[in-house]
Design a protein around this motif. Structure first.
Motif, mmCIF file in Angstrom:
data_model
loop_
_atom_site.group_PDB
_atom_site.id
_atom_site.type_symbol
_atom_site.label_atom_id
_atom_site.label_comp_id
_atom_site.label_asym_id
_atom_site.label_seq_id
_atom_site.Cartn_x
_atom_site.Cartn_y
_atom_site.Cartn_z
ATOM 1 N N GLY A 79 -13.453 63.188 -43.492
ATOM 2 C CA GLY A 79 -13.025 64.374 -44.224
ATOM 3 C C GLY A 79 -12.915 65.605 -43.359
ATOM 4 O O GLY A 79 -12.436 66.653 -43.823
ATOM 5 N N VAL A 80 -13.364 65.514 -42.091
ATOM 6 C CA VAL A 80 -13.276 66.654 -41.169
ATOM 7 C C VAL A 80 -12.196 66.348 -40.137
ATOM 8 O O VAL A 80 -12.258 65.313 -39.467
ATOM 9 C CB VAL A 80 -14.620 66.910 -40.467
ATOM 10 C CG1 VAL A 80 -14.496 68.112 -39.529
ATOM 11 C CG2 VAL A 80 -15.728 67.146 -41.483
ATOM 12 N N LYS A 112 -8.691 75.455 -45.031
ATOM 13 C CA LYS A 112 -9.486 74.810 -46.074
ATOM 14 C C LYS A 112 -10.981 74.967 -45.775
ATOM 15 O O LYS A 112 -11.379 75.084 -44.623
ATOM 16 C CB LYS A 112 -9.141 73.321 -46.153
ATOM 17 C CG LYS A 112 -7.721 73.021 -46.587
ATOM 18 C CD LYS A 112 -7.467 71.527 -46.554
ATOM 19 C CE LYS A 112 -6.022 71.202 -46.895
ATOM 20 N NZ LYS A 112 -5.746 69.740 -46.764
ATOM 21 N N TYR A 127 -14.638 73.539 -45.223
ATOM 22 C CA TYR A 127 -15.296 72.284 -44.833
ATOM 23 C C TYR A 127 -16.796 72.548 -44.741
ATOM 24 O O TYR A 127 -17.265 73.208 -43.804
ATOM 25 C CB TYR A 127 -14.766 71.787 -43.485
ATOM 26 C CG TYR A 127 -13.303 71.416 -43.494
ATOM 27 C CD1 TYR A 127 -12.881 70.187 -44.012
ATOM 28 C CD2 TYR A 127 -12.343 72.281 -42.985
ATOM 29 C CE1 TYR A 127 -11.535 69.836 -44.020
ATOM 30 C CE2 TYR A 127 -11.000 71.942 -42.992
ATOM 31 C CZ TYR A 127 -10.599 70.722 -43.512
ATOM 32 O OH TYR A 127 -9.274 70.374 -43.515
ATOM 33 N N THR A 178 -11.676 79.672 -45.417
ATOM 34 C CA THR A 178 -12.571 79.039 -44.455
ATOM 35 C C THR A 178 -14.031 79.368 -44.750
ATOM 36 O O THR A 178 -14.372 80.513 -45.041
ATOM 37 C CB THR A 178 -12.227 79.530 -43.035
ATOM 38 O OG1 THR A 178 -10.860 79.222 -42.765
ATOM 39 C CG2 THR A 178 -13.116 78.876 -41.989
ATOM 40 N N GLN A 221 -18.235 71.086 -50.405
ATOM 41 C CA GLN A 221 -17.435 72.268 -50.704
ATOM 42 C C GLN A 221 -16.862 72.222 -52.121
ATOM 43 O O GLN A 221 -16.653 73.272 -52.730
ATOM 44 C CB GLN A 221 -16.296 72.449 -49.699
ATOM 45 C CG GLN A 221 -15.272 71.336 -49.675
ATOM 46 C CD GLN A 221 -15.581 70.305 -48.601
ATOM 47 O OE1 GLN A 221 -16.694 70.258 -48.083
ATOM 48 N NE2 GLN A 221 -14.599 69.489 -48.254
ATOM 49 N N THR A 272 -12.653 69.769 -34.963
ATOM 50 C CA THR A 272 -12.835 70.985 -35.756
ATOM 51 C C THR A 272 -14.052 71.771 -35.258
ATOM 52 O O THR A 272 -15.130 71.209 -35.048
ATOM 53 C CB THR A 272 -13.016 70.642 -37.250
ATOM 54 O OG1 THR A 272 -11.837 69.980 -37.710
ATOM 55 C CG2 THR A 272 -13.230 71.897 -38.077
ATOM 56 N N HIS A 326 -11.523 75.198 -39.174
ATOM 57 C CA HIS A 326 -10.327 74.610 -38.534
ATOM 58 C C HIS A 326 -9.145 75.577 -38.547
ATOM 59 O O HIS A 326 -7.989 75.160 -38.454
ATOM 60 C CB HIS A 326 -9.956 73.313 -39.250
ATOM 61 C CG HIS A 326 -9.221 72.334 -38.381
ATOM 62 N ND1 HIS A 326 -9.638 71.940 -37.143
ATOM 63 C CD2 HIS A 326 -8.052 71.646 -38.600
ATOM 64 C CE1 HIS A 326 -8.803 71.062 -36.622
ATOM 65 N NE2 HIS A 326 -7.819 70.875 -37.483
ATOM 66 N N PRO A 359 -19.448 65.756 -48.072
ATOM 67 C CA PRO A 359 -18.867 67.077 -48.327
ATOM 68 C C PRO A 359 -19.475 67.711 -49.576
ATOM 69 O O PRO A 359 -19.713 67.035 -50.575
ATOM 70 C CB PRO A 359 -17.380 66.774 -48.528
ATOM 71 C CG PRO A 359 -17.347 65.363 -49.019
ATOM 72 C CD PRO A 359 -18.504 64.663 -48.357
#
Length: 793
Positions: A306-307, A339, A341, A364, A356, A311, A332, A354
């Motif tokens: 998912g990252v 987005k 993260y 961010t 978030q 990053t 990122h 995750p």
């Protein structure tokens, strides 16, 4: 092409034309430039006592020697073509990269690093009624400021950083700075430091620091010696082989190694507060390294699901409740990806999930914080504000409460105070005082009609006035001050719905009809009269001592949601009721206040007033007041002070009432005298009687308020009863110290002189009633304060 002048194109690129001289051109640069030959040659405008790095200039078309310049230091103005500059010191526009806190008492300090304006520290609040001012702050390191850490055992030692790892040990007492930046050993390749190199003090040893370049360093003697505790932390990518704007650039490219960033170094270090051997380290190329043995062995975490690849690791924190829990915020945006993260591990970094969830898709995440009491309470700082979660990141809610929409670059929790402190990029530091109500908040609580959160212990103290009077004193609006939170017990409360008036309910119902296309027919006159007669609703907070005695009531609007109200530790003001509004801009205008209550245990209830009735919404909630008592002559018997204050306040109440009543009697006699002259059936002797009463009121006024006739002609006049009482009350309202023997003696004199004066005013009042009755019987016209007698014929 006009000439050889050039500057850093990615940072300075603005050209401004003089509004009158066609050949005069201004170019923004580190040192602002001016050309008088149409751009062929440039010279410096002048930066005397002014910050550099200029970006914008305005030249007054009516007077070109008058200019305003905007630079990395703020806003400056000149009236003599840049020979001298005036700095605009009242603009809260600082860009902070980092924030950290110490544990100073009674108020902790806030430290941080700014964009091109040094690292600095200052108080989270002060005892000053004038607020927190610029002179309360102090510089700890120059350059672009970044991470700062205060020694939690000796707060006079501060470790402060500038760009690319320029770390110093700063002594607050002497102001001295010692450079303690580690260097590579002989024969080793040069270190790579991040613009914002990570640094922190160990929670297990206040002399131990961790500092990150492309390797991690540790000192156990406050920076005197360093040792490497890690291998190379980055991927080892050669940044000169990376494409920029779609291609790899040659060594001859403009500013190839001037304004591009160093690549391949650490960005964040976290130590477990529960285990000194557990460290987490993040890098700018997307790696997380973990050690469980103090740096002897490291494991690498890469490509978390998912990252995106490589990053930037913006922030890692380790839980203070569970040593296997940590959080990481990835950034990122350098790849055009904004987005959020935000990830969490519960197994010491082996797996990451995750959290978030419903954070805005564009915004961010820069930082994260975990409550030190309730691990389900989390905070996240984003490009567009700060969010909190009460379910461990399952869902997020934005925190507002006056916080503008801005980038929250860093945050830290002050555990003793339960404060959340933010470093924002553009508007300075923000403090959310006592977030503990969020700690105790449950979703089901929001279904209740009302509640008051557990109340934090409150410190009682008197505010000082270093400027002589309140607010900005006589310094004008160019003087900067950030208002301090007012001393008092803070009640955080919730009501589910607004308490609407009949008019508001009708207007809402009408608006709903209009939405449906229905006609909002005219209401009946009876219902409109009920609207006109209805008193406005409000909330009432009733404060009582531990004996059940009510000491104060506070009223506020009935606004739905979570709100706060502060009790200033004072009892009722005894001043006469006066509905005229005071001039708040007049700093000499004394505020109407009661005297301090005795520290101890208290309770508060919340009720609502609606349609003339009180309904309890929240029963007794306990809280405690403690005296800060930091005076040079500390109070030894605060109860004795309170007892004296009660006596003095009661005398003040009676005195103010007598003064106002005497004034009313003077007005009555004025009208009665005229009514007697206009009433032919009245005995003329009544006019002489009124005149005698006027003289008696004038005589008693001399005792109460002083001899005005004498004071106009002499300096030395006897002290009046009112002067004694007001002096005593002013002292009681503005200090927590014991009353002097002079005040105690002055009270006795005032009480003895007031007693016969009060009796005299009462007696005059009774005689005036007799005159009113007699004149009414003689058919005199109306005078204020009496109702005419009348019988239907």
């Amino acid at each position: 092409k006009r000439g050889p002048f050039y500057n850093s194109g990615n940072y300075y690129q603005e050209i401004f034309c003089d509004p009158k001289d066609i050949n005069k051109v201004y170019a923004m640069d580190t040192y602002a430039k001016v050309s008088i030959d149409g751009g062929k040659t440039f010279t410096n405008i002048g930066e005397k006592n002014k910050h550099v790095d200029n970006h914008v200039i305005w030249v007054d078309p009516s007077n070109t020697q008058h200019m305003i310049e905007g630079c990395d230091g703020g806003l400056y103005e000149t009236y003599d073509a840049a020979q001298n500059w005036n700095f605009k010191a009242n603009l809260p526009i600082t860009q902070f990269y980092k924030v950290s806190l110490d544990n100073s008492f009674p108020f902790y300090n806030v430290y941080g690093g700014t964009q091109d304006n040094f690292s600095l520290g200052g108080p989270s609040r002060t005892r000053s009624e004038n607020g927190i001012v610029n002179s309360d702050w102090f510089i700890t390191q120059g350059g672009d400021g970044f991470e700062s850490q205060a020694d939690y055992v000796d707060p006079n030692i501060v470790y402060a950083e500038s760009q690319y790892g320029g770390i110093v040990r700063y002594d607050k007492i002497t102001g001295e700075k010692v450079n303690i930046q580690p260097a590579e050993a002989a024969g080793e390749p040069p270190l790579r430091w991040n613009w914002d190199a990570p640094m922190l003090i160990s929670k297990h040893d206040h002399k131990r620091l961790y500092f990150g370049a492309n390797k991690v360093y540790r000192t156990d003697d406050q920076g005197n010696t360093w040792k490497t505790i890690s291998p190379e932390m980055s991927r080892g990518i050669d940044r000169n082989r990376l494409p920029v704007m779609g291609k790899v650039w040659s060594v001859d490219a403009v500013a190839k190694n001037q304004s591009t960033d160093v690549y391949g170094q650490t960005t964040s270090i976290a130590e477990s507060p529960l285990d000194e051997n557990i460290l987490y380290v993040g890098t700018d190329d997307g790696l997380i390294h973990i050690t469980n043995d103090g740096g002897k062995n490291w494991s690498k975490v890469d490509n978390i699901s998912g990252v995106p690849e490589r990053t930037y690791v913006n922030k890692i924190i380790a839980s203070s409740i569970n040593k296997n829990v940590a959080y990481v915020a990835f950034n990122h945006h350098r790849y055009g990806d904004f987005k959020p993260y935000l990830f969490k591990t519960t197994d010491g970094g082996k797996t990451w999930v995750p959290i978030q969830n419903n954070l805005p898709a564009r915004g961010t995440v820069y930082c994260v914080a975990e409550d030190n009491v309730n691990p389900d309470l989390l905070f996240a700082g984003t490009e567009f504000g700060v969010y909190f979660s009460i379910d461990g990141g399952g869902s997020w809610t934005q925190l507002k409460g006056g916080l503008p929409t801005l980038a929250v670059k860093d945050m830290e929790i002050q555990k003793r105070e339960s404060d959340l402190v933010l470093a924002t990029f553009g508007r300075g530091f923000y403090v959310l005082d006592d977030f503990s109500p969020l700690r105790n908040l449950k979703k089901e609580d929001l279904q209740k009609n009302a509640f008051i959160s557990p109340i934090k212990k409150a410190w009682m103290y008197m505010e000082s006035t270093p400027l002589g009077v309140r607010e900005k004193g006589f310094q004008g609006e160019g003087y900067w001050n950030a208002p301090n939170p007012k001393p008092g017990a803070v009640f955080t409360y919730f009501i589910k719905n607004d308490i609407k008036t009949l008019k508001e309910k009708r207007q809402f119902a009408e608006s709903e009809k209009i939405k449906k296309g229905e006609a909002p027919y005219y209401p009946t006159m009876d219902s409109l009269r009920m609207e006109d007669a209805q008193p406005a609703p409000y909330l009432l907070f009733t404060i009582s001592d531990d004996q059940g005695n009510v000491v104060r009531r506070l009223r506020t609007v009935a606004k739905k949601g979570i709100n706060r109200i502060t009790w200033d530790f004072r009892g009722d003001a005894k001043n006469a009721i006066n509905f005229s509004s005071s001039d708040e801009a007049d700093v000499f205008n004394a505020r109407t206040r009661g005297i301090f209550v005795v520290p101890g245990n208290y309770n508060v209830t919340m009720s609502k007033f609606e349609d003339g009735n009180f309904t309890e919404l929240v029963p007794l909630r306990p809280f405690t007041i403690e005296s800060l008592n930091m005076a040079a002559l500390p109070v030894t018997n605060i109860k004795a002070i309170a007892e004296f204050g009660k006596k003095a306040s009661e005398l003040k109440r009676a005195f103010d009432g007598t003064i106002n009543y005497r004034t009313e009697l003077v007005t009555k006699l004025k009208f009665l005298k005229e009514a007697a002259l206009q009433t032919s059936s009245a005995d003329a002797a009544v006019i002489k009687n009124i005149f005698e009463l006027e003289k008696r009121l004038a005589t008693v006024d001399v005792v109460l308020n002083g001899d005005e006739a004498l004071s106009r002609r002499e300096f030395e006049v006897p002290t009046s009863v009112g002067a004694r009482i007001n002096e005593i009350m002013q002292n009681l309202m503005s200090t927590t110290s014991s009353p002097t023997n002079s005040y105690v003696g002055s009270y006795s004199v005032a009480a003895q002189q007031f007693s016969p004066a009060l009796a005299e005013v009462k007696a005059i009042g009774e005689e005036i009633k007799k005159i009113e009755l007699m004149l009414d019987q003689k058919g005199a016209p109306y005078t204020p304060g009496r109702i005419p007698e009348w019988k239907m014929q």
